[in-house]
Design an enzyme around this catalytic site. Structure first.
Site, PDB file in Angstrom:
ATOM      1  N   CYS A  52      37.172  53.628  52.271  1.00 43.35           N
ATOM      2  CA  CYS A  52      36.368  54.707  53.247  1.00 43.35           C
ATOM      3  C   CYS A  52      36.901  53.550  54.678  1.00 43.35           C
ATOM      4  CB  CYS A  52      34.955  53.396  52.772  1.00 43.35           C
ATOM      5  SG  CYS A  52      33.513  53.972  54.435  1.00 43.35           S
ATOM      6  N   ASP A  59      37.380  54.731  47.973  1.00 41.74           N
ATOM      7  CA  ASP A  59      36.819  56.046  47.423  1.00 41.74           C
ATOM      8  C   ASP A  59      37.762  56.998  45.919  1.00 41.74           C
ATOM      9  OD1 ASP A  59      34.641  55.532  48.550  1.00 41.74           O
ATOM     10  OD2 ASP A  59      36.093  56.117  50.537  1.00 41.74           O
ATOM     11  N   HIS A  93      36.668  61.278  52.998  1.00 46.00           N
ATOM     12  CA  HIS A  93      36.858  62.135  52.512  1.00 46.00           C
ATOM     13  C   HIS A  93      37.561  63.563  53.336  1.00 46.00           C
ATOM     14  CE1 HIS A  93      33.609  60.370  49.208  1.00 46.00           C
ATOM     15  NE2 HIS A  93      34.301  59.636  49.486  1.00 46.00           N
ATOM     16  N   GLU A  94      36.448  64.581  53.282  1.00 47.45           N
ATOM     17  CA  GLU A  94      37.025  65.202  54.242  1.00 47.45           C
ATOM     18  C   GLU A  94      38.049  65.357  54.815  1.00 47.45           C
ATOM     19  OE1 GLU A  94      32.425  64.978  54.438  1.00 47.45           O
ATOM     20  OE2 GLU A  94      34.123  64.186  54.925  1.00 47.45           O
TER      21      GLU A  94
END
Length: 154
Positions: A52, A59, A93-94
């Site tokens: 993160c 993550d 994440h994206e």
């Protein structure tokens, strides 16, 4: 039987240090041998890890990459090292998902590519990211990615 030309590869069969960042990772390609037919190549990374960018906490994701080659295949060792380089990389994440997809499209110029990134929840909410370059070629066998939606305890 056709033999794949591996003469331009620098990592396969060699001892290679893990890259420190995705930007520093070397992704390599080899010529595809069966250009007369369309077929799907699938890579599954069930234990993908990044950080993160705000908290530095890890993550985790299960990533599935499908593509239809148009002259090139990604060399799997280089892809593994590239994906491993995200372990100490802070990105949402994206960003991780789309950076992977765009880098592969730039390298391979495939007829079609899709990525499904199934992120494990932190804070109770999974954030899954999906992208593809367009419609898959007609007639190609495209199995479901086989990853169930997150259900928690329900």
């Amino acid at each position: 039987m056709t033999k794949t030309d591996v003469s331009g590869l620098s990592q396969l069969g060699q001892t290679v240090a893990a890259p420190h960042s995705p930007e520093g990772a070397v992704l390599e390609r080899v010529p595809a041998s069966h250009n007369d037919i369309d077929y799907v190549v699938r890579f599954t990374a069930p234990e993908f890890t990044s950080l993160c960018p705000m908290t530095g906490q890890p993550d985790f994701a299960h990533i599935v990459i499908d593509y239809v080659p148009d002259g090139w295949l990604v060399e799997s060792k280089s892809l593994k090292l590239y994906l491993h380089a995200f372990r100490n990389h802070g990105a949402f994440h994206e960003d991780c998902t789309l950076d992977i997809a765009k880098r592969l499209v730039d390298l391979l110029a495939p007829k079609w590519l899709r990525i499904g990134a199934y992120w494990y929840p932190r804070g109770g909410i999974p954030i899954d990211v999906f992208w593809q370059t367009g419609k898959p070629p007609e007639g190609v066998w495209l199995p479901d990615q086989g990853v169930q939606p997150y259900r928690g305890r329900g």
